[in-house]
Write a protein that holds these residues in place. Structure first.
Motif, PDB file in Angstrom:
ATOM      1  N   GLN A 104     -15.565   3.999  17.717  1.00 23.30           N
ATOM      2  CA  GLN A 104     -16.944   4.316  17.337  1.00 23.30           C
ATOM      3  C   GLN A 104     -17.866   4.305  18.552  1.00 23.30           C
ATOM      4  O   GLN A 104     -18.778   5.135  18.659  1.00 23.30           O
ATOM      5  N   GLN A 120     -12.558   9.938  16.584  1.00 27.91           N
ATOM      6  CA  GLN A 120     -12.840   9.946  15.147  1.00 27.91           C
ATOM      7  C   GLN A 120     -11.553   9.824  14.338  1.00 27.91           C
ATOM      8  O   GLN A 120     -11.495   9.126  13.324  1.00 27.91           O
ATOM      9  N   GLN A 146     -13.132   8.622   3.565  1.00 29.88           N
ATOM     10  CA  GLN A 146     -14.431   8.972   4.130  1.00 29.88           C
ATOM     11  C   GLN A 146     -14.306   9.383   5.595  1.00 29.88           C
ATOM     12  O   GLN A 146     -14.886  10.391   6.027  1.00 29.88           O
ATOM     13  N   GLU A 147     -13.553   8.613   6.370  1.00 28.30           N
ATOM     14  CA  GLU A 147     -13.433   8.901   7.798  1.00 28.30           C
ATOM     15  C   GLU A 147     -12.523  10.096   8.067  1.00 28.30           C
ATOM     16  O   GLU A 147     -12.740  10.850   9.019  1.00 28.30           O
ATOM     17  N   ARG A 149     -12.280  12.667   6.043  1.00 29.77           N
ATOM     18  CA  ARG A 149     -13.127  13.815   5.706  1.00 29.77           C
ATOM     19  C   ARG A 149     -14.073  14.123   6.866  1.00 29.77           C
ATOM     20  O   ARG A 149     -14.325  15.294   7.192  1.00 29.77           O
ATOM     21  N   LYS A 150     -14.596  13.076   7.483  1.00 32.42           N
ATOM     22  CA  LYS A 150     -15.494  13.273   8.618  1.00 32.42           C
ATOM     23  C   LYS A 150     -14.764  13.951   9.779  1.00 32.42           C
ATOM     24  O   LYS A 150     -15.319  14.809  10.471  1.00 32.42           O
ATOM     25  N   THR A 151     -13.512  13.574   9.983  1.00 31.37           N
ATOM     26  CA  THR A 151     -12.702  14.216  11.023  1.00 31.37           C
ATOM     27  C   THR A 151     -12.541  15.703  10.734  1.00 31.37           C
ATOM     28  O   THR A 151     -12.697  16.548  11.631  1.00 31.37           O
ATOM     29  N   GLU A 153     -14.371  17.674   8.746  1.00 32.36           N
ATOM     30  CA  GLU A 153     -15.614  18.442   8.698  1.00 32.36           C
ATOM     31  C   GLU A 153     -16.313  18.526  10.046  1.00 32.36           C
ATOM     32  O   GLU A 153     -16.938  19.540  10.370  1.00 32.36           O
ATOM     33  N   THR A 154     -16.210  17.469  10.859  1.00 31.11           N
ATOM     34  CA  THR A 154     -16.894  17.460  12.151  1.00 31.11           C
ATOM     35  C   THR A 154     -16.104  18.185  13.228  1.00 31.11           C
ATOM     36  O   THR A 154     -16.680  18.818  14.113  1.00 31.11           O
TER      37      THR A 154
END
Length: 284
Positions: A104, A120, A146-147, A149-151, A153-154
Motif C-alpha cells: 500500500q 496492488q 474487493q482488492e 476487483r481493484k486490481t 479495474e485499475t
C-alpha cells in the motif's frame, strides 16, 4: 565502463557478504544493534544482499535489507525497487500484514509506476492467500474480492489482471460454498426455512457461481418439505431452463413427478421474478 561497474558491484556484494556474515549470528540483528553499519555500503550492495537472503529462503532478513535500502537511500532510484521487493519478501515469508502495508505504501508513493499494478496484486494476495477453509470467517474473502476487483479495474491491461480475474472467480465461489455448507446443515436438521434463506443468497448474490444448480435443487427439496409447491415448481423451472443437463435438474424433476407436479413458474414470489428475468435473458 559497463564491465568495470559490474566488477565493482560484484566485489562490493562479496564484501558485504563477508562483513555481514563474518562474525556469525544474525547479520541483520548485528546491524540493528549497531555492531555493523550498512551506511558504508552502496544501495546496490545492500539490495544485492537482500536478493541473496531471499534466494537463500530467509525472507525476514531479505525484507530487512530491502527496507535498509529505502531508509538509507530514500531518493535513489533503487529505493523504489527495494520497496516492492520488501513487500514481496514479506509475502513469501507469510507476513501478510507487513506485505499489505508495504504494498500500500508503494501504491501511495508511486501510483503511476509500472510496478504499481504488481503492488496492488500483492495487496490482494495478502488476503487471498489466507483463504484456506470454508468454515473460517469470510471477512478475508470479502477483502480479497474487493482488492482483486481493484486490481482488475485499475490495471485492466496489466499482466496481473487475468490472474486477478481467475482468483476473483475462485474467491466468489468460495463465498457461495460457505452459504451452501450452512444451508445443507440446516436442511439435514429439517430447519427448512433457515436453509432456504441460505440457498436464496446463492441464487440472488452468487448466481454465476458453480453452486447455483445445487442451490436451486435444494430449494425444490426445502419447499416441497414445507408444502410450498408453487415455489418448488418455480425453482425447478429455473433449474431446467438454465441447467437442464445437470444431475441436479434430474433429481428435482423426479421429486416433483413423484407428487404429480412438474417444473413450472407459479404464483407471485421471489422465484417467479427470477424466472421472468431468466426467460428474458437478463439473469445468468
Amino acid at each position: 565502463m559497463a564491465g568495470g561497474n559490474f566488477r565493482t558491484n560484484l566485489i562490493g556484494a562479496l564484501l558485504v557478504g563477508a562483513v555481514l556474515s563474518g562474525c556469525g549470528g544474525s547479520a541483520a540483528e548485528k546491524v540493528r544493534k549497531g555492531q555493523i553499519s550498512l551506511e558504508t555500503f552502496t544501495a546496490e550492495q545492500i539490495f544485492q544482499r537482500g536478493e541473496y537472503e531471499l534466494e537463500k529462503g530467509d525472507e525476514e532478513q531479505a525484507a530487512f535489507y530491502f527496507s535498509e535500502v529505502e531508509r538509507l537511500y530514500p531518493y535513489a532510484e533503487l529505493s523504489k525497487r527495494a520497496l516492492i521487493m520488501q513487500a514481496f519478501a514479506y509475502h513469501q515469508g507469510g507476513d501478510y500484514e507487513n506485505s499489505r502495508a508495504t504494498a500500500q505504501r508503494f501504491i501511495d508513493f508511486y501510483p503511476s509506476d509500472d510496478d504499481a499494478a504488481y503492488a496492488q496484486y500483492l495487496l490482494a494476495l495478502s488476503y487471498y492467500d489466507q483463504i484456506d477453509e470454508i468454515g473460517r470467517d469470510q471477512k478475508l474473502t470479502f477483502e480479497a474480492l474487493q482488492e482483486l476487483r481493484k486490481t482488475i479495474e485499475t490495471y485492466p491491461e496489466s499482466e496481473y489482471a487475468r490472474s486477478a480475474r481467475l482468483k476473483f472467480d475462485l474467491a466468489f465461489d468460495h463465498l457461495a460454498a460457505k452459504e451452501m455448507e450452512v444451508g445443507r446443515y440446516y436442511l439435514k436438521r429439517d430447519h427448512f426455512t433457515a436453509g432456504i434463506n441460505r440457498f436464496r443468497v446463492v441464487i440472488e448474490d452468487f448466481q454465476t457461481s458453480t453452486h447455483t444448480p445445487e442451490a436451486l435443487h435444494r430449494l425444490v427439496e426445502s419447499y416441497l418439505s414445507l408444502g410450498l409447491t408453487d415455489e418448488a415448481q418455480t425453482a425447478a423451472a429455473i433449474l431446467g431452463h438454465n441447467f437442464q443437463s445437470t444431475d441436479w435438474y434430474e433429481d428435482s424433476y423426479k421429486l416433483l413427478t413423484k407428487r404429480g407436479l412438474k417444473p413450472k413458474a407459479l404464483g407471485n414470489n421471489w422465484l417467479t421474478k427470477i424466472y421472468r428475468q431468466t426467460v428474458k435473458g437478463e439473469w445468468l
